[in-house]
Design a protein around this motif. Structure first.
Motif, short mmCIF file in Angstrom:
data_model
loop_
_atom_site.label_atom_id
_atom_site.label_comp_id
_atom_site.label_asym_id
_atom_site.label_seq_id
_atom_site.Cartn_x
_atom_site.Cartn_y
_atom_site.Cartn_z
N GLY A 21 54.52 19.81 22.54
CA GLY A 21 54.82 21.11 23.13
C GLY A 21 54.47 21.21 24.60
N LEU A 22 54.08 20.10 25.19
CA LEU A 22 53.76 20.10 26.62
C LEU A 22 55.04 20.29 27.44
N VAL A 23 54.99 21.21 28.39
CA VAL A 23 56.11 21.36 29.32
C VAL A 23 55.78 20.50 30.54
N VAL A 24 56.48 19.35 30.62
CA VAL A 24 56.14 18.39 31.69
C VAL A 24 56.61 18.93 33.03
N ASP A 25 55.69 18.91 33.95
CA ASP A 25 56.00 19.32 35.31
C ASP A 25 56.42 18.09 36.12
N GLU A 26 55.53 17.12 36.19
CA GLU A 26 55.84 15.89 36.91
C GLU A 26 55.27 14.70 36.17
N ASP A 39 49.47 25.29 26.19
CA ASP A 39 48.54 26.30 25.68
C ASP A 39 47.41 25.59 24.92
N ASP A 40 46.46 26.37 24.40
CA ASP A 40 45.28 25.77 23.79
C ASP A 40 45.63 24.83 22.63
N GLU A 44 44.97 20.72 22.20
CA GLU A 44 44.34 20.06 21.05
C GLU A 44 45.17 18.88 20.59
N ARG A 45 46.51 19.12 20.46
CA ARG A 45 47.39 18.05 19.99
C ARG A 45 47.42 16.88 21.00
N LEU A 46 47.40 17.22 22.29
CA LEU A 46 47.42 16.16 23.32
C LEU A 46 46.17 15.31 23.24
N ARG A 47 45.05 16.01 23.04
CA ARG A 47 43.78 15.27 23.01
C ARG A 47 43.72 14.33 21.81
N ALA A 48 44.51 14.63 20.77
CA ALA A 48 44.51 13.79 19.57
C ALA A 48 45.25 12.48 19.81
N ILE A 49 46.07 12.42 20.87
CA ILE A 49 46.79 11.17 21.15
C ILE A 49 45.79 10.17 21.71
N GLU A 50 45.79 8.98 21.14
CA GLU A 50 44.82 7.98 21.54
C GLU A 50 45.02 7.57 23.00
N GLY A 51 43.93 7.60 23.74
CA GLY A 51 43.97 7.13 25.13
C GLY A 51 44.25 8.23 26.14
N PHE A 56 41.98 20.07 33.33
CA PHE A 56 42.66 21.23 33.89
C PHE A 56 42.87 21.03 35.38
N GLU A 57 44.03 21.45 35.82
CA GLU A 57 44.30 21.35 37.24
C GLU A 57 43.35 22.27 38.00
N ARG A 58 42.91 21.79 39.13
CA ARG A 58 41.96 22.55 39.94
C ARG A 58 42.57 22.89 41.28
N GLY A 59 42.13 23.97 41.80
CA GLY A 59 42.55 24.33 43.14
C GLY A 59 41.70 23.60 44.17
N VAL A 60 42.30 23.33 45.29
CA VAL A 60 41.56 22.75 46.41
C VAL A 60 41.77 23.68 47.58
N GLN A 61 40.70 23.99 48.26
CA GLN A 61 40.81 24.94 49.37
C GLN A 61 39.98 24.42 50.55
#
Lengths: 70, 455
Positions: A21-26, A39-40, A44-51, A56-61
């Motif tokens: 269910g990931l909406v790939v950006d790049e 979403d949350d 969870e499902r992504l983290r279950a994939i091995e490796g 979370f994306e962070r802002g840089v300022q």
């Protein structure tokens, strides 16, 4: 949420990510990173994939142009 | 020595033959290179009969495969082509030098050892300087001709030294707020540029990016003001990953790194980051990107951060990103420069000038300006890395190690300044010792009549 995925290239196959269910950006092939929106439950499902690591994306300022420190 | 000895006197000076030194390549390649570049037909030493002089050998010279050295008897103009091959990294020719007569010292008079003195001087000049001590009292200041940081990192070489490696052929990617494409100092210097900020062009609306790019690779003779660029012959790849208001995301930065590697950047300079708490690990994605960069021969240097006595920020805290601390004019760590409080990549690797740094800013903001921060120290190191990379041919991890190895240790702790001040490779000038002159009686001048002293 905007997330960044790292991991071996095989784990970051577009089909496998789409199933979660990931909406790939790049998909940055050279550095081996995928960015996208999830979403949350999807995270969870992504983290279950091995490796795969999910962060979370962070802002840089940096300081404004006339600030004493840059 | 009497004039009668002229006949049986030992020969001295150049023999007229040349010695060509080759890199570690097979005999066929070395002989082929000599034939292709200079039309020289070299005999293999293993195939010729023992000989007294080269005249007995069928060919222009002899190649000694075990040494990787050839001795040739050739017209000087043919060797011009070989000499030019010395500077070409693709050519196995390392040096072309005249063969000289060499004697045991006491068989000839001192004033005949001039060639030996010159040879020794030339060898000395090729060695790296060992004068790695800093004058404790030294305080750097801008001069009318150059910014103080250039003197500190030896882009302006110390007295009796030259800095012949200028960054030529090297590509520095600056991932920042873009650049002022109209600035005259960058005309023809930018190979490629790309904006990763939606809706904004590469044109720098902030000034941070233009300042950092200038410090890394500003030209030797700016249109106005003092010199400020470390690697003045390196060329720039400009990736805009921060907006005109100075903000960006890790995703945009990663996209910028991805682009810079594709553009085959040798050095990626990132004067940006976010604060990190004590105990917080590095980000996997930055580390993964940095490893990919090193594997591709791109070295990422990043600012440690301006939070003071706080941990090195991200991405500088990734193990595979070189973290840069800032120094003031007396080469002390600037009080704002972050320190190594976290392990696992949170170390400081090297330090560079980052206080009151003069560099370029957009023309609309005055063309030149002074800024302080670890952001200013980082492009100094990027410029040093480009010059080191040109000199050594090292890329990626090898360049990282060389940068740390050649850094000048500072009195402050590794926690604050890492391995020390990153410096440009310099070479000592050849000092030619004048040959002693034989004493000659001067003309006797008649002093004239001596006036008796007046009472």
């Amino acid at each position: 949420m905007h997330v960044t995925l790292g991991g071996p290239a095989a784990a970051l196959a577009p089909e496998a990510l789409a199933e979660t269910g990931l909406v790939v950006d790049e998909h940055l092939e050279v550095v081996g990173v995928v960015t996208g929106w999830a979403d949350d439950d999807t995270i969870e499902r992504l983290r279950a994939i091995e490796g795969v690591t999910v962060e979370f994306e962070r802002g840089v300022q940096i300081a404004p142009p006339d600030a004493p420190l840059q | 020595m009497s004039t009668a000895s002229t006949v049986d006197r030992l020969p001295e000076g150049p023999t007229g033959r040349q010695i060509i030194t080759f890199d570690n390549v097979d005999a066929g390649r070395a002989r082929g290179e000599a034939r292709d570049v200079a039309g020289l037909d070299l005999a293999d030493s293993r195939e010729v009969e023992p000989f007294e002089t080269l005249d007995e050998v069928d060919g222009d010279g002899v190649y000694f495969a075990t040494l990787g050295i050839a001795v040739v008897d050739s017209a000087p103009e043919r060797l011009g082509d070989l000499s030019r091959a010395v500077g070409d990294s693709a050519s196995p020719v390392l040096a072309v030098e005249p063969e000289v007569y060499v004697h045991v010292f006491d068989t000839i008079e001192t004033d005949e050892t001039r060639e030996l003195i010159d040879e020794v001087a030339a060898v000395d000049a090729d060695e790296e300087t060992e004068d790695d001590e800093l004058d404790e009292a030294e305080v750097y200041a801008d001069t009318p001709t150059y910014a103080w940081g250039l003197k500190a990192v030896r882009a302006i070489p110390p007295i009796l030294h030259t800095a012949p490696w200028t960054g030529a052929g090297m590509r520095i990617a600056v991932l920042d707020t873009g650049i002022d494409l109209e600035h005259p100092d960058f005309a023809g210097r930018i190979i490629a540029s790309e904006s990763f900020i939606p809706g904004q062009s590469v044109q720098d609306g902030h000034s941070h990016g233009t300042h950092c790019a200038g410090t890394a690779a500003g030209i030797k003779s700016p249109a106005s003001g003092r010199r400020y660029g470390v690697a003045h012959h390196a060329r720039l790849l400009i990736g805009k990953v921060l907006s005109n208001s100075g903000s960006g995301t890790s995703g945009q930065i990663l996209a910028g790194i991805d682009w810079a590697i594709r553009q085959r950047a040798h050095v990626i300079s990132m004067s940006l980051g976010s604060a990190v708490a004590v105990g917080q690990p590095h980000f996997v994605y930055y580390e993964q990107a940095a490893v990919a960069a090193l594997n591709a021969g791109s070295l990422i240097v990043a600012a440690a951060g301006n939070e003071g006595w706080k941990p090195v920020g991200a991405p500088a805290n990734s193990p595979s990103v070189l973290a840069v601390a800032a120094l003031d004019q007396s080469l002390q760590r600037a009080s704002f420069s972050c320190v190594a409080l976290n392990g696992g990549g949170g170390e400081i690797n090297v330090a560079a000038p980052g206080v009151a740094t003069d560099s370029s800013v957009p023309v609309g903001k005055g063309s030149h300006g002074i800024k302080s921060g670890t952001s200013m120290a980082t492009p100094h190191v990027a410029g040093v890395a480009a010059r080191l990379g040109q000199k050594t041919g090292f890329r990626g991890r090898a360049l990282w190690r060389e940068l740390e190895r050649t850094a000048v240790p500072l009195p402050q702790s590794v926690q604050e300044v890492g391995k020390g001040l990153a410096v440009v490779p310099v070479r000592r000038m050849a000092v030619i010792a004048p040959a002693p002159m034989a004493w000659q009686p001067g003309p006797i001048t008649e002093p004239g009549p001596v006036e008796p002293p007046t009472p």
